[in-house]
Design a protein around this motif. Structure first.
Motif, PDB file in Angstrom:
ATOM      1  N   ASP A  37      51.520  -8.635 -75.804  1.00 46.79           N
ATOM      2  CA  ASP A  37      51.372  -9.965 -75.092  1.00 46.79           C
ATOM      3  C   ASP A  37      49.845 -10.571 -75.671  1.00 46.79           C
ATOM      4  N   TYR A  38      50.084 -11.781 -75.869  1.00 45.53           N
ATOM      5  CA  TYR A  38      48.920 -12.665 -76.108  1.00 45.53           C
ATOM      6  C   TYR A  38      48.869 -13.981 -75.450  1.00 45.53           C
ATOM      7  N   LEU A  39      47.736 -14.566 -75.312  1.00 40.62           N
ATOM      8  CA  LEU A  39      47.790 -15.959 -75.008  1.00 40.62           C
ATOM      9  C   LEU A  39      47.592 -17.185 -75.818  1.00 40.62           C
ATOM     10  N   ARG A  40      48.355 -18.210 -75.871  1.00 37.50           N
ATOM     11  CA  ARG A  40      48.640 -19.048 -76.890  1.00 37.50           C
ATOM     12  C   ARG A  40      48.276 -20.488 -76.457  1.00 37.50           C
ATOM     13  N   CYS A  41      47.639 -21.123 -77.115  1.00 38.98           N
ATOM     14  CA  CYS A  41      47.617 -22.681 -76.977  1.00 38.98           C
ATOM     15  C   CYS A  41      48.467 -23.429 -78.023  1.00 38.98           C
ATOM     16  N   VAL A  42      48.417 -24.776 -77.545  1.00 39.27           N
ATOM     17  CA  VAL A  42      49.672 -25.530 -78.297  1.00 39.27           C
ATOM     18  C   VAL A  42      48.897 -25.860 -79.754  1.00 39.27           C
TER      19      VAL A  42
END
Length: 376
Positions: free
Chosen positions: A187-192
């Motif tokens: 899992d990872y956090l992704r910005c536009v």
């Protein structure tokens, strides 16, 4: 018995009470009594498993246990022995993932944080806490914490003929996103991205502004806090990636057809606990705010996603690695429980108990045609 004899007995008892106390644990390895004595209740309690009454606290991490530390666990009847801990130490021990046997190791408190409300369909939690609209660092910290737990994908299977629902079952797929090995998580956090159309503030999707991938979350939170729009929202979305639902759906439809079912079959994969929405607080009251929302400008930020991959790439691609197991392996484990649930016209969940019954009692095996009764 004479008075003299009674006096000597009393004196002997007094002498014994004043002398050393001989316990079983004091005896050496060669002591016959030590080798013959059974284990005491307190010693038996050392085998109490983690998470059960009298065992270790059901939260991880709690530090590395030494090989002999399990022998110091309290017996099942003991009360919690943390009275000596100060509040700060106790709060530190309560942090981190929680361990429930049979469930993924996650910090489940992140699904219901303080000052948030869960929607009736369990898809979204919402907060109007003022500090989240005033402190960008607090907002970014919270979003990172809430991104550390996955959404809950579900396989929903329903068969109906007209208004009659013959079966309606659901299976929880969340465990397929969380590896037991912390190093196996993807899992990872992704910005536009720069070229992605998204709600970046305002009411219409667009390509501007862009803060890049390195400092995206903090920059977007700062922009949201400084936004003076009357009504504004910031959304974190949890999404599932690289799960081949089309392949699973095909297997399910073939299985239902093998039972000679002639009704309409609906297979869906809804995702619950999928969104976190932060609103700026009502300045007056809910009624005035709802009226004002009809005429005031709105600013929506939907620029951050917590991505929870089922695998490193799509099904069929070279070098693909699944977090827990492949779609094929999952289907081989759950095919019989699903078939048995459909054949018995169940309305509800299919769980590990069904899988256990299929393994131990061969339920679901040998079922071919099912008597579905009249068409309507």
């Amino acid at each position: 018995m004479g008075i003299d004899n009674q006096s000597s007995i009393v004196a002997d008892k007094a002498a014994r009470s004043a002398g050393p106390v001989h316990r079983t644990s004091d005896a050496g390895p060669s002591s016959p009594r030590s080798s013959r004595s059974p284990r005491s209740i307190a010693e038996l309690a050392a085998d109490t498993p983690v998470g059960f009454p009298g065992g270790l606290p059901a939260e991880l991490p709690a530090g590395n246990l030494t090989p002999n530390s399990q022998h110091h666990q309290p017996p099942p009847y003991s009360s919690p022995s943390d009275t000596s801990l100060d509040p700060q130490t106790r709060s530190q021990l309560q942090k981190g993932p929680q361990y429930y046997p049979g469930l993924p190791i996650l910090d489940y408190r992140q699904y219901s944080p303080p000052m948030f409300e869960l929607s009736a369909d369990t898809t979204t939690i919402t907060s109007k806490a003022s500090y989240l609209s005033e402190n960008s660092k607090a907002l970014a910290t919270l979003l990172r914490a809430l991104a550390s737990v996955p959404p809950k994908p579900i396989a929903s299977i329903q068969g109906s003929r007209g208004r009659k629902v013959d079966f309606s079952i659901k299976l929880n797929l969340m465990h397929l996103l969380v590896s037991n090995d912390p190093h196996g998580r993807l899992d990872y956090l992704r910005c536009v991205g720069r070229d992605e159309v998204a709600l970046r503030g305002g009411s219409e999707p667009g390509l501007k502004p862009d803060f890049g991938a390195d400092n995206g979350l903090e920059a977007w939170c700062d922009r949201f806090v400084k936004d003076s729009t009357t009504i504004k929202t910031f959304t974190l979305e949890r999404v599932v990636a690289n799960l081949d639902t089309n392949w699973i759906e095909g297997q399910i439809r073939s299985l239902v057809a093998s039972t000679d079912y002639k009704g309409q079959v609906t297979v869906q994969f809804p995702v619950t606990h999928a969104k976190v929405v932060v609103h700026n607080p009502d300045k007056h009251n809910k009624f005035l705010t709802s009226v004002a929302s009809l005429f005031s400008s709105k600013s929506k930020y939907e620029v951050v996603k917590a991505v929870w991959p089922f695998a490193t790439s799509r099904n069929g691609e070279h070098g693909r690695r699944c977090v827990v197991q492949s779609e094929k392996t999952w289907w081989e484990e759950w095919r019989d429980p699903i078939k048995f649930a459909i054949a018995t016209k169940r309305q509800g969940w299919v769980t590990n108990e069904d899988k256990l019954e299929c393994i131990m009692e061969s339920k679901g095996k040998g079922i071919s045609l099912v008597d579905w009764g009249p068409d309507f």
